[in-house]
Each structure stands twice: as C-alpha cells, then as structure tokens.
Design an enzyme around this catalytic site. Structure first.
Site, mmCIF file in Angstrom:
data_model
loop_
_atom_site.group_PDB
_atom_site.id
_atom_site.type_symbol
_atom_site.label_atom_id
_atom_site.label_comp_id
_atom_site.label_asym_id
_atom_site.label_seq_id
_atom_site.Cartn_x
_atom_site.Cartn_y
_atom_site.Cartn_z
ATOM 1 C CG ASP A 1 -1.983 1.165 1.110
ATOM 2 O OD1 ASP A 1 -2.138 1.818 0.255
ATOM 3 O OD2 ASP A 1 -2.468 1.722 2.549
ATOM 4 C CG HIS B 1 -3.128 0.771 9.494
ATOM 5 N ND1 HIS B 1 -4.246 1.148 8.769
ATOM 6 C CD2 HIS B 1 -1.585 0.267 8.260
ATOM 7 C CE1 HIS B 1 -3.576 1.024 8.237
ATOM 8 N NE2 HIS B 1 -2.507 1.377 7.613
ATOM 9 C CD GLN C 1 -2.910 -0.801 4.879
ATOM 10 O OE1 GLN C 1 -3.626 -1.797 3.954
ATOM 11 N NE2 GLN C 1 -1.640 -0.356 4.143
ATOM 12 N NE ARG D 1 -0.544 11.695 5.340
ATOM 13 C CZ ARG D 1 -1.548 10.496 4.594
ATOM 14 N NH1 ARG D 1 -0.965 9.576 6.198
ATOM 15 N NH2 ARG D 1 -2.254 10.559 4.262
ATOM 16 C CG ASP E 1 -2.446 6.428 7.327
ATOM 17 O OD1 ASP E 1 -2.310 7.684 6.099
ATOM 18 O OD2 ASP E 1 -2.764 5.702 7.545
ATOM 19 C CD GLU F 1 -5.092 10.451 5.431
ATOM 20 O OE1 GLU F 1 -6.160 9.671 4.428
ATOM 21 O OE2 GLU F 1 -5.446 9.435 6.425
ATOM 22 C CG HIS G 1 0.042 9.624 -1.162
ATOM 23 N ND1 HIS G 1 -0.440 10.972 -0.504
ATOM 24 C CD2 HIS G 1 -0.334 8.575 -0.669
ATOM 25 C CE1 HIS G 1 -0.545 10.208 0.595
ATOM 26 N NE2 HIS G 1 -1.175 8.211 0.369
ATOM 27 C CG ASP G 2 -4.347 8.643 -0.687
ATOM 28 O OD1 ASP G 2 -3.736 7.538 -1.139
ATOM 29 O OD2 ASP G 2 -4.001 8.628 0.244
ATOM 30 N NE ARG H 1 -4.187 4.468 -3.470
ATOM 31 C CZ ARG H 1 -3.993 3.959 -1.936
ATOM 32 N NH1 ARG H 1 -4.574 4.850 -0.715
ATOM 33 N NH2 ARG H 1 -4.304 2.663 -1.790
#
Ligand code: GLC
Ligand code: GLC
Length: 666
Positions: free
Chosen positions: A158, A201, A280, A310, A312, A354, A418-419, A535
């Site tokens: 991922d 995770h 994950q 960041r 997540d 995020e 990036h997503d 992505r």
C-alpha cells in the site's frame, strides 16, 4: 475523575500529580538524567511540562480505558517511557523544543511552504535526496513530507502504508541513521521533516503480528482477532468498505493455522480486522498496551529529528459495535493523549491530521491539543469541481463557511496528494445552491475519467464500486487539468489551482513534479504489486525530462514552472497571505471565486483581494461591484497598478492578487 486527582489503586505508584511532586518513574529518571549530565535547567523545563500536561494525559487515559490496576500499571510504564525518551533527546532537538514552545505557530507564515515526494521514486535513496536539497531550497520549501519510508512487505505494501517496523527504514533507500542525518541537514536549510505516523494498523509482517500468529496472547491482543464470524458479521453491518476492489468487508482470515497444501498458512477459522488491505491489520486501541507501544514508536521517530507527524487514517482508530467505526469520540481522546505525550517528551513535534471525511468531521480533529494542522480535502476537491463545471460557487461557499480554524492551527492546502480524489463536500451545502450532491458526484467522476463529452481531464477511476455507486479519481494535477489531453487551458488551470492553495493561508503543499507539469505514469501500474491500485498513476518517478526543460519557456514544463515560481515568490513577500483570516467577496459571477486576505504590510493595514476565473472565457467584475474599494490597486503578480474604477476583467482561468491600501477602504 478530575484532571488533578491522582490515580489510585494497586500497582506502581502513579501519578501523584502535583506541580511540585513528580511521579516515581520520573524521580528515578531525573536522578539518572542528572548522572548523565542533564543540566538543572533542561530538567526543570521537562518537569514544568510534566506538571502541565501529565494531568491531561492521565485524565484522557482514564476516560478511554477506565480505572484499575492494569490501567495504572500501563500509565506508570508510559510515564517512565516519557522520561527515558526525553533523556535520549539530543541537545539540538531540546533547543528546538524550547524555540517552538515560545513560537507555537512556527509552521504557518507567508514563507511556509510544503513539498511532498517519494524518496525512492523522486530521488532514489536518502543519500541521493540530500544531493537535491539545493533544489528544494530554490523552490522555497520549509516543510518536506517524505512518503512512507519504513520497512514494509515486498510487492504490495500500500505504498509503504503497511509498516513492518517503525524503527527501520526500507533498506532499499537507506537507514534510520541516514534519516536522522537528513533531518539535521534539512533543519540547517530551514526545512522541517514530515513523516507518516501510520498508527491505525501495522503490516502482517510486523513483529507484533508475527508474535500474535505464533500464539502469543499478549500480542494477539494488539489486534482485533475474533474466533469466528460472529463479531465480524456484526461489525460489518455498519462499517463502510474502504478498498472494496481489494477486499470486501473489513476482516480477513487470521492465518494462525498449519500450512495448507500450497505451503501457505491456513486459518483456524478466526478473523482479524483489516480496514484497508488484507495485509494491514488494525491495531486494537481498546488495549492500553497498544497505546503505550505506539507512543514509544512515536517518540523514537521524534528523537530522530522528525518535526511533523502525519497522523494517518485518524478516523479509524476506535471501533464500537453498531457504529460506522469512524471518527468516534475515543479517536479524538486518543489523539489528544498522543499530543500530550509529545508535549511532554518532544514538544517541537506537531501533528497533521489525515481525515478525508465529511467537512464537519475533518474540523473535529483540528486544535492545538489534538492535531495542529490538517489536510484541507474540501478545498482540494472543490478546486477540481470548479474547474470541471466552470462554476466556483461550491468553492466560494466552502471558503465562506468552512475555512475558519481555531487559533494555533493551520490548514494544509493542496491541489492533489498521492491518493485518489474523493468528493467529500457536504450534501447539505450543495443542496443550498440547488446542486444535487449525488448527481454532482456522478458528473465529477464521469468528467474526470473522460467519460463526459468534451472533458479535458485524463483521470483514472479508483475503487469504482458498482454496488454502492462510489468511485474516486486518480491522476496527476497536469493530467487532470488537461495537459495530457492537449487542452489549451491546461497550464492556466494548473496555475489557477495552485494560486488558490497559495493564497488561502495556512501551509500550501506542492506535490514534487507537479511544478513541472508531470503527467500520469501508466507504466507504474505494471510494477509489482501496483496492478490493482490506480493511485500509482499519480505517483510518477522523477520526471527528468521535464525538470531539464523547466527553464525553457517554449515547453509545458517551462510554462508551468515559470508561472508557479512567480506565485511562490509573490507569496513569500505578501504577509497578508499568512494565517487563516479570509473575508469572502462576492464578484456576482458564478465563474469568479473571490476573497480578501486582510493583514498588514510595512506601511500599515491592507487587504489582498484574490479573484480567480474558472471559466474558459474572459469574465469581468462590474465597476459597481468594486465601488466600495479604492480606485487603484497594486497588482502583486505583474507589479503594476490597476485602476478598479472601470471594473476588472480576467482572462480565461485568470488569477489576480491585488493589494488594496486599507486607509482607502470604507
Ligand atoms: C491513508 C493513506 C493511503 C493509505 C491509507 C491506509 O489514507 O493516505 O495512501 O492507503 O491511509 O494506510
Ligand atoms: C483514506 C480515506 C479514503 C481514501 C483512502 C486512501 O483514509 O478515508 O477516502 O480514499 O483512505 O486512498
């Protein structure tokens, strides 16, 4: 339990929180620190923070975990960890701690500028990245987010968001020592280092996961493992699927059985929670030992010299049966507890949230005591919506009602990440403008994947889910704005999008490569593990050719770069663009998005009026609309003076930043 009541119960003594009395583990740590040569002054600063923040931490812990000997024991261990971590913090970082405590809004000014890149794809390695610090300075970056760079499973990880060890850098790009050295070098160059704290995770290869699989009950309790489908079925009734293409539902078989005929482990029938991909596994924050363990990983990173974490997937960290298991109150309490941990043992560090969710929920994560900065996914999505529809009303409305933030916090404004892009605007906001939210999302999805006649965009669908009708969009800024399709308005659209994020305050964030108009990278989908994740088209490798062309004004790269450089340089000398104060301005044309940024320049109070035209043809602001403003305005982007008496005409996709002297304002 009140914030100052000491915790009681069996187990180690803890924490008798009086400003002048330290808990036992801290007293021991204090003694050790003195032996190790920590000056009284340094230690006193720490004690003061403990006195201030520990009561909050204890209180939060009790709210989330209740009370009792087990909880007190965890707290005692945690506090010991804080002291040890502080002791291990280097002198330069302690100096930074003191500076930032004195200047808590260090991350936001008209000079603050972020950049984001993948070390492997953009530079090759940490060592190679150091060679490019000169370029990052040339852009004027003050903040650099390196996409996940930790040890992760081979193949699909991922994009590194499945972490196998928070203390090891992916060996293909370098080592943790190199990361720490890079952090120090960036700091000397005025650039703060940002890395992900992927705390919802771990990968299934993390040592905790491996121990859980081996039958260790302590680590099995680090994850959400259930012996059969009863609880997974019950949870799935109300939980949404994040990556339905990759695995339906939120649970995967827990492979704790003997190897099957193909040599791969089988499951004994138990299941483990996996919100994102099957590799994950969600951490079980219902277990206080998980909080303590992750606080340890967080402080380890802080002591390497990381400035911003960041945070997540913040929305997912707490689960409760019968709910969506997103943005539950405990998720906030846990973030606040992590914040208190940093305030005590690494106060230079700030959190970026995020949360790519409904705007009402996004705002809930932002405060000095939780996440000081946050992605602004609404502004991002609505910039794209405006360009597609040539109608900026949703964006103007969002700036009017959803831009305000508490003091001491800032938006991270960005054009794309990036997503994928998800259309996270509020249905009720759209309805007020007579826009049907579901129909609008369908239109945007069709438009951005070029299923709409005449579309300039070349995006790729992500997680197209026919069952729910959900779909999101992958693509680089340039490909989404029309450069790939050869549309004449593309360069100006790219600049317009950046002109908005650079003029709405907070911390603008550039995706490195977008400044030279990089296009979608379809070849990236052929790389191992990327096939099912579109992505990757918007995570290209270093576009060497485009960088080579960036000073050549006859190329697309040159045009984008020159335009962006002008915006960046102008912003740096425009103090009004700092902070978050924004006053809407109604230009009486749905294609014109306008707002004022009140502030000061060296001569006194001023305001900067920003107007952008999202239409494909020129648009004018009528003289009567401007009649309350001074006649002459300083055009910050072209250096000239504009007379507003005869109105203001903007070319297709045009942008103006006009400074109005305040003494002339009514
Ligand atoms: C965040 C990341 C995304 C990742 C997910 C799971 O949303 O931005 O790339 O897939 O978290 O970690
Ligand atoms: C994020 C978001 C989701 C996003 C995904 C990453 O946490 O909630 O909307 O698309 O993970 O791609």
């Amino acid at each position: 339990m009140s914030a100052t009541t000491p915790a009681t119960g069996a187990g180690p003594d803890l924490p008798d929180v009086q400003p002048d009395v330290l808990p036992a583990p801290l007293v021991a740590a204090a003694a050790a620190a003195r032996r190790a040569g920590t000056s009284d002054e340094v230690w006193a600063a720490f004690e003061a923070r403990v006195a201030r923040e520990l009561p909050r931490l204890v209180d939060l812990f009790h709210h989330v975990y209740g009370e009792g000997p087990r909880v007190d024991e965890e707290l005692a261990l945690l506090v010991g960890q804080l002291a040890t971590s502080w002791q291990g913090r280097s002198e330069p970082l302690r100096t930074l701690d003191a500076q930032r405590e004195a200047d808590p809004e260090w991350f936001s000014s008209e000079r603050a500028l972020g950049g984001v890149l993948y070390v492997d794809r953009w530079a090759g390695s940490l060592a190679a990245l150091r060679e490019r610090i000169g370029y990052l300075r040339e852009l004027g970056l003050t903040y650099l987010h390196l996409m996940p760079l930790f040890a992760a499973p081979e193949g699909n990880s991922d994009g590194g968001y499945a972490v196998s060890s928070y203390r090891d850098v992916d060996p293909r790009i370098g080592t943790m020592d190199e990361l720490a050295a890079l952090a120090a070098e960036l700091r000397e160059n005025g650039i703060a280092l940002v890395v992900d704290f992927i705390f919802n995770h771990t990968s299934d290869e993390h040592v905790w996961a491996q121990r859980a699989l081996a039958g260790d009950p302590e680590h099995r309790d680090f994850y959400w493992v259930f012996p059969d489908r009863t609880m997974p079925d019950a949870y799935e009734r109300t939980v949404r699927e994040i990556f339905p293409d990759n695995h339906p539902g939120s649970f995967v078989p827990f492979p704790d059985g003997p190897p099957g005929p193909d040599g791969r482990p089988t499951s004994t029938g138990s299941w483990v929670w996996a919100t994102f991909h099957d590799f994950q596994w969600d951490l079980n924050y219902g277990n206080p030992a998980v909080f303590r363990a992750m606080a340890g990983e967080m402080l380890f990173l802080a002591n390497q010299g990381v400035d911003v974490l960041r945070m997540d997937a913040v929305a997912f960290i707490w689960k409760r049966l019968g709910t969506s298991c997103e943005s539950l109150p405990e998720a906030h309490l846990l973030l606040q507890a992590f914040n208190a941990v940093c305030r005590i043992a690494a106060p230079a560090v700030v959190f970026k949230s995020e949360a790519i969710v409904h705007p009402d929920e996004v705002i809930g994560y932002i405060s000095p005591g939780e996440c000081q900065i946050s992605y602004n996914p609404l502004q991002m999505a609505l910039i794209w919506s405006s360009l597609a529809t040539r109608d900026g009303r949703l964006l103007a409305q969002a700036l009017e009602r959803r831009h305000a933030l508490p003091p001491g916090t800032a938006w991270v404004n960005y054009v794309r990440s990036h997503d994928d892009i998800g259309w996270t605007f509020a249905d009720e906001d759209a309805a007020e403008l007579g826009i049907d939210a579901a129909a609008h999302r369908r239109f945007l999805n069709a438009f951005f994947v070029d299923r709409f006649p005449g579309s300039f965009a070349r995006g790729v669908p992500f997680q197209d889910n026919p069952r729910t009708g959900d779909c999101r969009i992958s693509g680089t800024t340039a490909s989404l704005a029309g450069l790939e399709a050869g549309d004449a308005g593309a360069v100006d659209r790219i600049l317009l999008a950046h002109a908005v994020v650079l003029s709405t305050g907070g911390l603008p964030l550039l995706f490195l490569g977008d400044e030279v108009g990089q296009l979608n990278d379809y070849a990236a989908l052929e790389e191992p593990g990327h096939a099912e994740d579109s992505r990757w088209v918007n995570r290209p490798r270093y576009p060497a050719q485009r960088y080579a062309e960036r000073e050549d004004p006859t190329t697309d790269a040159g045009r984008v770069f020159a335009g962006l450089r002008l915006l960046l340089e102008t912003r740096r000398r425009t103090p009004e663009l700092a902070g978050n104060r924004l006053v809407p301005f109604d230009a009486h044309d749905p294609a014109l998005v306008a707002y004022q940024r009140p502030g000061w320049d060296e001569r006194g109070a001023t305001t900067v009026l920003v107007v952008v035209n999202v239409a494909d043809e020129p648009r004018a602001v009528a003289p009567t609309t401007l009649s309350g403003l001074p006649d002459d305005a300083e055009d910050l982007l072209d250096g000239g003076t504009r007379s507003l008496a005869r109105g203001l005409t903007l070319p297709a996709h045009g942008v103006v930043w006009l400074r109005l002297a305040h003494d002339c304002l009514g």
